[in-house]
Design a protein around this motif. Structure first.
Motif, PDB file in Angstrom:
ATOM      1  N   GLN A 140       0.818  -1.213   0.000  1.00  0.00           N
ATOM      2  CA  GLN A 140       0.000   0.000   0.000  1.00  0.00           C
ATOM      3  C   GLN A 140       0.852   1.263   0.000  1.00  0.00           C
ATOM      4  O   GLN A 140       0.504   2.246  -0.640  1.00  0.00           O
ATOM      5  N   LEU A 141       1.976   1.211   0.708  1.00  0.00           N
ATOM      6  CA  LEU A 141       2.868   2.371   0.710  1.00  0.00           C
ATOM      7  C   LEU A 141       3.422   2.621  -0.698  1.00  0.00           C
ATOM      8  O   LEU A 141       3.454   3.758  -1.168  1.00  0.00           O
ATOM      9  N   GLY A 142       3.843   1.533  -1.361  1.00  0.00           N
ATOM     10  CA  GLY A 142       4.355   1.664  -2.729  1.00  0.00           C
ATOM     11  C   GLY A 142       3.303   2.245  -3.657  1.00  0.00           C
ATOM     12  O   GLY A 142       3.571   3.171  -4.427  1.00  0.00           O
ATOM     13  N   ALA A 143       2.084   1.712  -3.559  1.00  0.00           N
ATOM     14  CA  ALA A 143       0.994   2.206  -4.413  1.00  0.00           C
ATOM     15  C   ALA A 143       0.678   3.658  -4.081  1.00  0.00           C
ATOM     16  O   ALA A 143       0.450   4.477  -4.981  1.00  0.00           O
ATOM     17  N   PHE A 144       0.716   4.001  -2.800  1.00  0.00           N
ATOM     18  CA  PHE A 144       0.406   5.374  -2.370  1.00  0.00           C
ATOM     19  C   PHE A 144       1.434   6.365  -2.924  1.00  0.00           C
ATOM     20  O   PHE A 144       1.067   7.425  -3.450  1.00  0.00           O
ATOM     21  N   LEU A 145       2.731   6.013  -2.810  1.00  0.00           N
ATOM     22  CA  LEU A 145       3.775   6.903  -3.331  1.00  0.00           C
ATOM     23  C   LEU A 145       3.610   7.105  -4.829  1.00  0.00           C
ATOM     24  O   LEU A 145       3.777   8.214  -5.351  1.00  0.00           O
ATOM     25  N   PHE A 146       3.289   6.025  -5.527  1.00  0.00           N
ATOM     26  CA  PHE A 146       3.068   6.138  -6.972  1.00  0.00           C
ATOM     27  C   PHE A 146       1.881   7.046  -7.276  1.00  0.00           C
ATOM     28  O   PHE A 146       1.958   7.939  -8.128  1.00  0.00           O
ATOM     29  N   LEU A 147       0.787   6.812  -6.558  1.00  0.00           N
ATOM     30  CA  LEU A 147      -0.438   7.575  -6.849  1.00  0.00           C
ATOM     31  C   LEU A 147      -0.229   9.069  -6.610  1.00  0.00           C
ATOM     32  O   LEU A 147      -0.689   9.890  -7.405  1.00  0.00           O
ATOM     33  N   ILE A 148       0.473   9.413  -5.540  1.00  0.00           N
ATOM     34  CA  ILE A 148       0.697  10.824  -5.226  1.00  0.00           C
ATOM     35  C   ILE A 148       1.514  11.499  -6.334  1.00  0.00           C
ATOM     36  O   ILE A 148       1.100  12.503  -6.927  1.00  0.00           O
ATOM     37  N   GLN A 149       2.690  10.932  -6.621  1.00  0.00           N
ATOM     38  CA  GLN A 149       3.575  11.629  -7.560  1.00  0.00           C
ATOM     39  C   GLN A 149       3.049  11.570  -8.988  1.00  0.00           C
ATOM     40  O   GLN A 149       3.142  12.540  -9.730  1.00  0.00           O
ATOM     41  N   ARG A 150       2.461  10.466  -9.381  1.00  0.00           N
ATOM     42  CA  ARG A 150       1.985  10.366 -10.758  1.00  0.00           C
ATOM     43  C   ARG A 150       0.704  11.188 -10.955  1.00  0.00           C
ATOM     44  O   ARG A 150       0.462  11.742 -12.019  1.00  0.00           O
ATOM     45  N   GLY A 151      -0.117  11.243  -9.895  1.00  0.00           N
ATOM     46  CA  GLY A 151      -1.325  12.057  -9.964  1.00  0.00           C
ATOM     47  C   GLY A 151      -0.986  13.525 -10.191  1.00  0.00           C
ATOM     48  O   GLY A 151      -1.625  14.218 -10.984  1.00  0.00           O
ATOM     49  N   LEU A 152       0.057  14.010  -9.498  1.00  0.00           N
ATOM     50  CA  LEU A 152       0.479  15.393  -9.669  1.00  0.00           C
ATOM     51  C   LEU A 152       1.169  15.593 -11.017  1.00  0.00           C
ATOM     52  O   LEU A 152       0.937  16.587 -11.706  1.00  0.00           O
ATOM     53  N   ALA A 153       2.026  14.639 -11.397  1.00  0.00           N
ATOM     54  CA  ALA A 153       2.738  14.760 -12.671  1.00  0.00           C
ATOM     55  C   ALA A 153       1.757  14.776 -13.839  1.00  0.00           C
ATOM     56  O   ALA A 153       1.978  15.463 -14.844  1.00  0.00           O
ATOM     57  N   ALA A 154       0.670  14.027 -13.716  1.00  0.00           N
ATOM     58  CA  ALA A 154      -0.342  14.018 -14.781  1.00  0.00           C
ATOM     59  C   ALA A 154      -0.930  15.410 -14.958  1.00  0.00           C
ATOM     60  O   ALA A 154      -1.292  15.806 -16.070  1.00  0.00           O
ATOM     61  N   GLY A 155      -0.984  16.167 -13.857  1.00  0.00           N
ATOM     62  CA  GLY A 155      -1.465  17.545 -13.943  1.00  0.00           C
ATOM     63  C   GLY A 155      -0.569  18.389 -14.825  1.00  0.00           C
ATOM     64  O   GLY A 155      -1.046  19.178 -15.644  1.00  0.00           O
ATOM     65  N   ILE A 156       0.732  18.207 -14.679  1.00  0.00           N
ATOM     66  CA  ILE A 156       1.669  18.974 -15.509  1.00  0.00           C
ATOM     67  C   ILE A 156       1.558  18.527 -16.968  1.00  0.00           C
ATOM     68  O   ILE A 156       1.669  19.337 -17.883  1.00  0.00           O
ATOM     69  N   THR A 157       1.322  17.252 -17.175  1.00  0.00           N
ATOM     70  CA  THR A 157       1.165  16.753 -18.539  1.00  0.00           C
ATOM     71  C   THR A 157      -0.063  17.360 -19.216  1.00  0.00           C
ATOM     72  O   THR A 157      -0.071  17.580 -20.421  1.00  0.00           O
ATOM     73  N   ILE A 158      -1.097  17.627 -18.437  1.00  0.00           N
ATOM     74  CA  ILE A 158      -2.282  18.294 -18.990  1.00  0.00           C
ATOM     75  C   ILE A 158      -2.004  19.780 -19.220  1.00  0.00           C
ATOM     76  O   ILE A 158      -2.434  20.375 -20.211  1.00  0.00           O
ATOM     77  N   TYR A 159      -1.227  20.362 -18.313  1.00  0.00           N
ATOM     78  CA  TYR A 159      -0.950  21.805 -18.384  1.00  0.00           C
ATOM     79  C   TYR A 159      -0.202  22.175 -19.662  1.00  0.00           C
ATOM     80  O   TYR A 159      -0.492  23.208 -20.280  1.00  0.00           O
ATOM     81  N   ALA A 160       0.748  21.311 -20.075  1.00  0.00           N
ATOM     82  CA  ALA A 160       1.620  21.645 -21.204  1.00  0.00           C
ATOM     83  C   ALA A 160       0.856  21.989 -22.489  1.00  0.00           C
ATOM     84  O   ALA A 160       1.062  23.061 -23.057  1.00  0.00           O
TER      85      ALA A 160
END
Lengths: 48, 581
Positions: B117-137
């Motif tokens: 769960q910790l591994g999945a949580f770390l992934f979800l946090i950083q990728r969720g935010l990074a996806a925001g930048i991918t939309i922003y571009a």
């Protein structure tokens, strides 16, 4: 659902093309990286 | 943009969207929705992996980075081929042998539920935010093109991607990525050839490279040991290695790509394709940015590439001040252009003294032009304190819009949109699958039907899309888009990689020890980010090293069993792996 042993063997038991072992492929890839670094160094030196 | 450009742009977008929807029609089971039926060959995997990593940010932000800072950014990718060799040799066989569905599923087999769960949580946090930048571009493109408010553009773009992802699923993403990547490569080649062609009206290509070198834009390799330098050979080969190892080995948006391979061989060859071509591709994109820099040494650029910022001042009471700055900037540009021509002539004459003098003069004038630009940015902020004035991400876009022929502009904008939609949908799909499999299915409803999980994954994918959109609306705060993605990844990836490497390499370390070590390491990395000026790539090394070291120490102090016996995947439709038929 029964495990398809033959399919599993085919998926896991792999061999690279051209080379007999994957270490040969990896050596080629890492050698290419070294070549690129050398090229970049020469590029930097030439245009500095 | 002309009517022809709009026809090309929307025609391409609609054609690709229609292709994706058509190819995924009738896909209502998890196998098709999440895995693409495990039929991918190495070429598809290779291009799909490349397309997932190379989003619109790569195409927009990297040339702008080269325009401002030169080629040194390519060093960030030097660790990537080594990382892909390690993933190929270590991670892929392990994932296949255990038949895991997500990377984090493996952590429960090796450690325990809380570590998964910790591994999945770390992934979800950083990728969720990074996806925001991918939309922003791509949203900044639409904003600049049509003059809409950026937040409205982000909402429209984000919602379009969410709808496409939720309805299409992984299969559509994988299949379309192959074609999108081909279009991207062709588009980049066309852009490079056109900028070189335009430039050659002012200076021969070989002489242009020499001028770029004298202006400090062609320093590709820097062996400095300065730890605070952002791009060096050492930070690239070590920090870049750990960043890439984390990304390709533990990020579900990439793991999902290569686990869709028909065999281990196909997956490995797909990664080796990237190991060979990724660094030259980045070099080529950066070189395109340097060519744009050279082009704007002979053709006057706008005082700020973000024209909406300039327009805001022109529409205010301080317009005369901006007109004055623009006049001074034009004068400085003309002087600089003459200095650049003198430098080119000196290079042709091979007179070292003349070269040094011309170089010093050109650099001095470049600094003067930059000072005027800074004054213009300050003026923009005085008129509109909320306006973001960092404009490097607009450099390449400005060149495309103002100096490329009709039709080609529309095609290149379409390429940027397609790349962004492809990457974003891949990220959102991975976020949806991880939320569904590692959290919802594992913790809340373990025995539901496939149809139920497909519906839940669609809802969760839409949820992550909304998170990404929300983050995208604050992305204007970041300095440079591609750096922002890498910084964000570096904050979390080191810890995540440390957990996985502990699993692979330190057989005596158990779940409780690695879990505690990961929490401490993540807290330390975040503390370092806010309190020091260490180059961000080092966070990957520090986070990973801390998990490995602390995990070993804590395990020595802890009692109890240390190694769980590894079991192959259970035979249920959700958790079965790619080798399970």
């Amino acid at each position: 659902m029964p495990i398809d042993a033959e399919k599993e063997r085919r998926i896991i038991d792999d061999r690279p093309p051209v080379f007999r072992r994957w270490t040969g492929v990896y050596a080629l890839v890492l050698g290419f990286l070294g070549f690129l670094v050398l090229l970049f160094r020469l590029f930097t030196w030439h245009y500095k | 943009m002309s009517l022809l450009d709009f026809v090309v742009l929307f025609g391409t977008l609609l054609a690709i969207a229609a292709y994706g929807i058509w190819k995924t029609r009738g896909s209502r089971d998890l196998e098709g929705y999440f895995r693409g039926d495990h039929t991918m060959k190495w070429g598809t995997i290779g291009l799909s992996v490349m397309a997932t990593q190379a989003s619109a940010i790569t195409f927009l932000s990297t040339p702008g980075l080269a325009y401002e800072q030169g080629m040194a950014f390519v060093q960030n990718y030097l660790g990537l081929p080594i990382a892909l060799v390690i993933v190929s040799a270590l991670f892929i066989p392990m994932y296949y042998r255990l038949g895991v569905y997500t990377a984090y599923e493996y952590l429960e087999r090796r450690f325990d539920l809380k570590t998964r769960q910790l591994g999945a949580f770390l992934f979800l946090i950083q990728r969720g935010l990074a996806a925001g930048i991918t939309i922003y571009a791509p949203s900044i493109i639409l904003s600049t093109l049509i003059g809409w408010n950026l937040d409205v553009t982000i909402l429209l773009m984000g919602i379009l991607v969410v709808v496409y992802t939720v309805s299409g699923g992984t299969r559509a993403v994988s299949l379309t990525q192959k074609h999108q990547m081909a279009v991207i490569l062709v588009g980049m080649a066309v852009a490079f050839l056109l900028v070189v062609s335009d430039l050659s009206r002012h200076i021969p290509f070989s002489r242009a490279l020499e001028v770029a070198g004298k202006m400090g834009r062609l320093e590709v390799i820097n062996f400095s040991l300065d730890y605070s330098a952002r791009y060096t050979f050492w930070s690239g080969i070590l920090g870049g290695l750990f960043l890439a190892l984390s990304y390709f080995g533990t990020d579900q948006s990439q793991v999902g790509r290569y686990l869709s391979g028909e065999t281990v061989t196909e997956s490995r060859l797909g990664l080796m394709f990237n190991a060979v071509f990724k660094v030259p591709m980045q070099f080529f994109i950066l070189l395109t940015g340097v060519m744009v820099f050279l082009f704007y040494q002979f053709v006057e650029p706008p005082i700020l590439f973000k024209h909406t910022a300039v327009r805001a001042v022109h529409e205010s009471s301080r317009a005369p001040e901006m007109r004055d700055l623009e006049a001074r900037y034009s004068a400085a540009f003309r002087e600089k252009r003459e200095a650049i021509r003198a430098l080119a002539a000196a290079l042709e004459g091979e007179d070292e003294g003349a070269i040094a003098a011309a170089q010093a003069r050109a650099k001095g004038l470049e600094r003067r032009a930059e000072e005027i630009r800074s004054e213009a940015k300050d003026l923009v902020v005085r008129v509109d304190p909320k306006m973001e004035v960092k404009d490097s991400d607009y450099v390449f876009l400005t060149f495309i819009l103002h100096h490329l022929p009709r039709g080609v502009v529309g095609l290149l904008i379409a390429v940027i949109f397609c790349a962004s939609m492809s990457s974003t949908s891949s990220e959102l799909n991975a976020l949806g699958s991880t939320s569904t499999v590692d959290l919802y299915q594992r913790l809340l409803r373990p025995r539901e039907t496939e149809r139920h999980y497909v519906i839940v994954s669609r809802v969760l994918t839409a949820f992550w899309g909304l998170v990404a959109i929300s983050f995208a609306m604050t992305a204007y705060l970041v300095e440079n888009l591609i750096e922002a993605v890498n910084i964000l990844g570096s904050l979390f990836y080191g810890t995540l990689l440390g957990i996985f490497l502990t699993a692979f390499l330190l057989k005596r370390v158990g779940g409780t020890a690695v879990f505690a070590a990961a929490l401490v390491a993540e807290a330390m990395v975040i503390a370092l980010y806010f309190t020091t000026d260490i180059g961000y790539l080092w966070y990957n090394l520090i986070g990973c090293g801390m998990v490995l070291a602390l995990g070993t120490v804590l395990q020595a102090a802890l009692p109890g069993p240390r190694q769980r016996r590894m079991e192959p995947a259970p035979k249920d439709p959700v958790a079965s792996g790619p080798g399970r038929g």
